[in-house]
Design a protein around this motif. Structure first.
Motif, mmCIF file in Angstrom:
data_model
loop_
_atom_site.group_PDB
_atom_site.id
_atom_site.type_symbol
_atom_site.label_atom_id
_atom_site.label_comp_id
_atom_site.label_asym_id
_atom_site.label_seq_id
_atom_site.Cartn_x
_atom_site.Cartn_y
_atom_site.Cartn_z
ATOM 1 N N GLY A 27 0.792 -1.236 0.000
ATOM 2 C CA GLY A 27 0.000 0.000 0.000
ATOM 3 C C GLY A 27 0.824 1.286 0.000
ATOM 4 O O GLY A 27 0.475 2.250 -0.676
ATOM 5 N N GLY A 28 1.906 1.312 0.777
ATOM 6 C CA GLY A 28 2.654 2.559 0.957
ATOM 7 C C GLY A 28 3.277 3.065 -0.336
ATOM 8 O O GLY A 28 3.086 4.227 -0.715
ATOM 9 N N GLN A 133 3.502 8.538 5.863
ATOM 10 C CA GLN A 133 2.481 7.482 5.859
ATOM 11 C C GLN A 133 2.506 6.674 7.149
ATOM 12 O O GLN A 133 1.760 5.712 7.287
ATOM 13 C CB GLN A 133 2.691 6.561 4.666
ATOM 14 C CG GLN A 133 2.702 7.318 3.341
ATOM 15 C CD GLN A 133 2.338 6.434 2.173
ATOM 16 O OE1 GLN A 133 1.192 6.013 2.053
ATOM 17 N NE2 GLN A 133 3.284 6.151 1.318
ATOM 18 N N ASP A 134 3.386 7.049 8.053
ATOM 19 C CA ASP A 134 3.407 6.407 9.362
ATOM 20 C C ASP A 134 4.309 7.208 10.268
ATOM 21 O O ASP A 134 5.035 8.090 9.796
ATOM 22 C CB ASP A 134 3.890 4.957 9.270
ATOM 23 C CG ASP A 134 3.130 4.087 10.267
ATOM 24 O OD1 ASP A 134 2.934 4.552 11.406
ATOM 25 O OD2 ASP A 134 2.723 2.977 9.905
ATOM 26 N N TYR A 213 -3.550 -11.290 7.634
ATOM 27 C CA TYR A 213 -2.509 -10.528 6.951
ATOM 28 C C TYR A 213 -1.197 -10.833 7.673
ATOM 29 O O TYR A 213 -0.955 -10.336 8.772
ATOM 30 C CB TYR A 213 -2.855 -9.042 6.998
ATOM 31 C CG TYR A 213 -1.945 -8.162 6.148
ATOM 32 C CD1 TYR A 213 -1.489 -8.595 4.906
ATOM 33 C CD2 TYR A 213 -1.571 -6.900 6.583
ATOM 34 C CE1 TYR A 213 -0.680 -7.789 4.117
ATOM 35 C CE2 TYR A 213 -0.759 -6.085 5.803
ATOM 36 C CZ TYR A 213 -0.317 -6.542 4.573
ATOM 37 O OH TYR A 213 0.492 -5.739 3.804
ATOM 38 N N ARG A 215 2.816 -10.791 7.861
ATOM 39 C CA ARG A 215 4.094 -10.288 7.344
ATOM 40 C C ARG A 215 5.163 -10.398 8.440
ATOM 41 O O ARG A 215 5.427 -9.425 9.166
ATOM 42 C CB ARG A 215 3.924 -8.853 6.869
ATOM 43 C CG ARG A 215 2.969 -8.769 5.687
ATOM 44 C CD ARG A 215 3.301 -7.644 4.758
ATOM 45 N NE ARG A 215 3.125 -6.355 5.384
ATOM 46 C CZ ARG A 215 3.482 -5.214 4.807
ATOM 47 N NH1 ARG A 215 4.067 -5.209 3.633
ATOM 48 N NH2 ARG A 215 3.271 -4.063 5.411
ATOM 49 N N LEU A 268 -0.092 -12.266 -3.062
ATOM 50 C CA LEU A 268 -1.019 -12.524 -4.173
ATOM 51 C C LEU A 268 -1.050 -11.311 -5.091
ATOM 52 O O LEU A 268 -0.833 -10.171 -4.629
ATOM 53 C CB LEU A 268 -2.433 -12.755 -3.621
ATOM 54 C CG LEU A 268 -2.588 -13.914 -2.640
ATOM 55 C CD1 LEU A 268 -4.024 -13.950 -2.106
ATOM 56 C CD2 LEU A 268 -2.252 -15.245 -3.327
ATOM 57 N N GLU A 298 -9.982 -2.771 3.634
ATOM 58 C CA GLU A 298 -10.313 -3.527 2.417
ATOM 59 C C GLU A 298 -11.167 -4.746 2.760
ATOM 60 O O GLU A 298 -12.148 -5.057 2.072
ATOM 61 C CB GLU A 298 -9.019 -3.971 1.720
ATOM 62 C CG GLU A 298 -8.243 -2.797 1.149
ATOM 63 C CD GLU A 298 -6.789 -3.108 0.820
ATOM 64 O OE1 GLU A 298 -6.145 -2.258 0.194
ATOM 65 O OE2 GLU A 298 -6.278 -4.175 1.206
HETATM 66 O O1 TRH Z 1 3.226 -0.482 2.182
HETATM 67 P P1 TRH Z 1 2.619 -1.188 3.310
HETATM 68 O O2 TRH Z 1 3.441 -2.208 3.952
HETATM 69 O O3 TRH Z 1 2.156 -0.327 4.415
HETATM 70 C C1 TRH Z 1 2.440 0.933 4.511
HETATM 71 C C2 TRH Z 1 2.859 1.064 5.947
HETATM 72 O O4 TRH Z 1 2.229 0.124 6.800
HETATM 73 C C3 TRH Z 1 2.616 2.356 6.359
HETATM 74 O O5 TRH Z 1 2.888 2.385 7.706
HETATM 75 C C4 TRH Z 1 1.196 2.744 5.973
HETATM 76 O O6 TRH Z 1 0.981 3.935 6.470
HETATM 77 C C5 TRH Z 1 1.127 2.786 4.487
HETATM 78 O O7 TRH Z 1 1.260 1.531 4.086
HETATM 79 C C6 TRH Z 1 -0.120 3.370 3.893
HETATM 80 O O8 TRH Z 1 1.172 -1.598 2.819
HETATM 81 P P2 TRH Z 1 -0.122 -2.217 3.407
HETATM 82 O O9 TRH Z 1 -1.104 -1.170 3.745
HETATM 83 O O10 TRH Z 1 0.143 -3.245 4.424
HETATM 84 O O11 TRH Z 1 -0.457 -2.915 2.012
HETATM 85 C C7 TRH Z 1 -1.591 -3.585 1.751
HETATM 86 C C8 TRH Z 1 -1.826 -3.585 0.272
HETATM 87 O O12 TRH Z 1 -1.091 -4.614 -0.348
HETATM 88 C C9 TRH Z 1 -3.256 -3.791 -0.033
HETATM 89 O O13 TRH Z 1 -3.808 -2.575 -0.484
HETATM 90 C C10 TRH Z 1 -3.323 -4.839 -1.108
HETATM 91 C C11 TRH Z 1 -1.902 -5.236 -1.342
HETATM 92 N N1 TRH Z 1 -1.728 -6.676 -1.221
HETATM 93 C C12 TRH Z 1 -1.456 -7.399 -2.356
HETATM 94 O O14 TRH Z 1 -1.387 -6.823 -3.461
HETATM 95 N N2 TRH Z 1 -1.283 -8.750 -2.257
HETATM 96 C C13 TRH Z 1 -1.347 -9.426 -1.062
HETATM 97 O O15 TRH Z 1 -1.177 -10.657 -1.008
HETATM 98 C C14 TRH Z 1 -1.637 -8.647 0.114
HETATM 99 C C15 TRH Z 1 -1.767 -9.339 1.429
HETATM 100 C C16 TRH Z 1 -1.821 -7.291 -0.009
#
Ligand code: TRH
Length: 378
Positions: A27-28, A133-134, A213, A215, A268, A298
Motif C-alpha cells: 500500500g505505501g 504514511q506512518d 494478513y 508479514r 497474491l 479492504e
Molecule cells: O506499504 P505497506 O506495507 O504499508 C504501509 C505502511 O504500513 C505504512 O505504515 C502505511 O501507512 C502505508 O502503508 C499506507 O502496505 P499495506 O497497507 O500493508 O499494504 C496492503 C496492500 O497490499 C493492499 O492494499 C493490497 C496489497 N496486497 C497485495 O497486493 N497482495 C497481497 O497478497 C496482500 C496481502 C496485499
C-alpha cells in the motif's frame, strides 16, 4: 546521496522511493506513486529515484513511460527512473529546478541534505514535500535509526503530506504540528475497486475461512501476536477446527500453530487478493501504529467480519460495524475478538441473503466512507 551540478533546465519533480519491484509494492509505495503522478502533472519533468532495490524487468515494464537512466548520465528525458541503490562512489545530477517528494524517512534524510546543497550550489534551497504514511521512529527500538527518523520531521520547514487525518492528528499530539500540511484519506486500490464493481460482495458465497494478513518481516503487522492469538483461539474456541486459516502477505511455507494450521499464500496479485477477500468470511489484520493500514478497511469493504487493533487515537470500529478493534493488544483479547467475529458470522449465515445489503457501495462506504471525507487542508 551525493549530488553534482546538472544542466537540466526544466522544473522537475523527483520521487524518492525505496523500490518499485512487486515484492515491495504494498500500500505505501503504491500510494506514493499515485500522489507523485498526480503532482507531476504540474511539473515539466519527473524523475523516480530508487534508493534501495534496483528495478527488475517487470517493474521497468510497469513503469515503461519512464526512461531508465544511469546516475552517471545527465539525461534530458522528461520522465526518468534512476536506480541509485548501488551508489558507492556515484553522484546524482541535481539542477536548480529539482523539487523533492520524499517518502520513507531515509529518503527524506537524503532529500533534505540535497535541498540544502542546492542552496549552497545555486543560491536557493530545493523545495521538499514529505509524504508521511506512518510515524516511522516507531519502526525501531530507541536507537540511531529511531533518532534519525524523528529528526527528519521538520514541521516548520517542509510541506507534510499526511496519509490519513488519524496520522496527522497523532503527529500533532506528539508536538509535530506541520505549519504547511495537506491531509488526504485513502481510497480503495483501483484493482480492488474494479473487483468490487463486478462482484456482489454482500451476497457472494463465502467459505469458513479466516484471512490473516501475515508479514513476519514487518514488525508493525505483529505476526507473533497473531500466531499466539490464533493458538489461544484454537485451544479455546470449539469451532476452530471448522475454519480454514490462510495468510497472504509474506509467508511462503505453512505454519503448524498446534491447534490450528496457517496456510501460507505468499504475496497474491491484486485480482487473487480481491477474490480471496470476496470469498472469505473473516479477516484478521493488525497494525501497531496510528495509521489504519489498508487491509482491515479492504476486508470490511469486501463484506468480511474483521478483527484489528486500536492504537493511540485509532479506533477503526467507528468506521464500520463489521470491524472489531481491540484496545487491549494481548493474544487473549484478539482471540476473544476472533470468537466474536465467528459468532457474528454464524448469525449472519442464518440470515437469508436477500436481507443483506445488496449494494457493494454500501459496504465499501461503511468501511471507507468516513475516512474518505474531504481532504483537510491547513
Ligand atoms: O506499504 P505497506 O506495507 O504499508 C504501509 C505502511 O504500513 C505504512 O505504515 C502505511 O501507512 C502505508 O502503508 C499506507 O502496505 P499495506 O497497507 O500493508 O499494504 C496492503 C496492500 O497490499 C493492499 O492494499 C493490497 C496489497 N496486497 C497485495 O497486493 N497482495 C497481497 O497478497 C496482500 C496481502 C496485499
Amino acid at each position: 546521496m551525493t549530488p553534482r551540478t546538472s544542466v537540466f533546465k526544466k522544473r522537475r519533480l523527483n520521487l524518492l522511493v525505496p523500490s518499485i519491484n512487486s515484492q515491495h509494492y504494498f500500500g505505501g509505495i503504491h500510494t506514493a506513486v499515485q500522489v507523485f503522478e498526480a503532482m507531476a502533472t504540474h511539473f515539466e519533468a519527473s524523475r523516480i529515484i530508487l534508493t534501495d532495490s534496483p528495478p527488475d524487468d517487470a517493474a521497468l515494464a510497469r513503469f515503461a513511460r519512464y526512461s531508465p537512466v544511469a546516475s552517471a548520465q545527465d539525461s534530458i528525458a522528461d520522465a526518468q527512473v534512476v536506480s541509485f541503490s548501488d551508489r558507492y562512489g556515484k553522484t546524482l545530477p541535481v539542477a536548480p529546478g529539482d523539487h523533492w517528494l520524499a517518502t520513507a524517512w531515509w529518503t527524506a534524510y537524503a532529500a533534505q541534505r540535497v535541498a540544502a546543497w542546492q542552496e549552497s550550489s545555486y543560491g536557493a534551497p530545493g523545495k521538499l514535500a514529505y509524504m508521511i504514511q506512518d510515524f516511522e521512529p516507531g519502526f525501531y527500538p530507541w536507537s540511531s535509526q529511531s533518532a534519525l527518523a524523528l529528526a527528519t520531521y521538520r514541521p516548520k520547514q517542509d510541506l507534510g503530506i499526511f496519509n490519513t487525518s488519524l496520522l496527522a492528528d497523532y503527529f500533532a499530539s506528539q508536538g509535530l504540528d506541520y505549519v504547511r500540511r495537506v491531509v488526504f484519506e485513502p481510497t480503495i486500490n483501483d484493482g480492488l475497486r474494479s473487483a468490487l464493481t463486478h462482484a456482489r460482495v454482500s451476497t457472494s458465497p463465502r467459505s469458513r475461512r479466516i484471512v490473516v494478513y501475515g508479514r513476519p518481516s514487518t514488525p508493525r503487522n505483529a505476526f507473533s501476536l497473531i500466531c499466539e492469538a490464533l493458538r489461544i483461539w484454537g485451544w479455546n474456541d470449539p469451532r476452530s477446527n471448522q475454519w480454514e486459516i490462510v495468510t497472504p502477505g509474506e509467508l511462503i511455507s505453512d505454519l503448524d500453530l498446534g491447534p490450528v494450521q496457517l496456510k501460507a499464500l505468499g504475496k497474491l496479485d491484486i485480482d487473487n487478493y480481491a477474490e480471496l477477500l470476496r470469498t472469505s468470511a473473516i479477516g484478521l489484520s493488525l497494525m501497531v501504529s496510528p495509521h489504519p493500514s489498508y487491509p482491515p478497511l479492504e476486508m470490511a469493504a469486501f463484506g468480511m467480519e474483521v478483527v484489528t487493533n486500536s492504537y493511540a487515537n485509532k479506533d477503526l470500529s467507528t468506521f464500520a460495524p463489521v470491524i472489531r478493534s481491540t484496545f487491549d493488544m494481548t493474544p487473549e483479547a484478539i482471540a476473544q475478538a476472533l470468537s466474536a467475529a465467528c459468532d457474528a458470522w454464524d448469525e449472519r449465515a442464518m440470515v437469508p441473503a436477500w436481507i443483506m445489503p445488496e449494494n457493494h457501495a454500501f459496504l465499501a462506504e461503511q468501511a471507507f466512507g468516513p475516512l474518505a471525507a474531504a481532504a483537510a487542508h491547513k
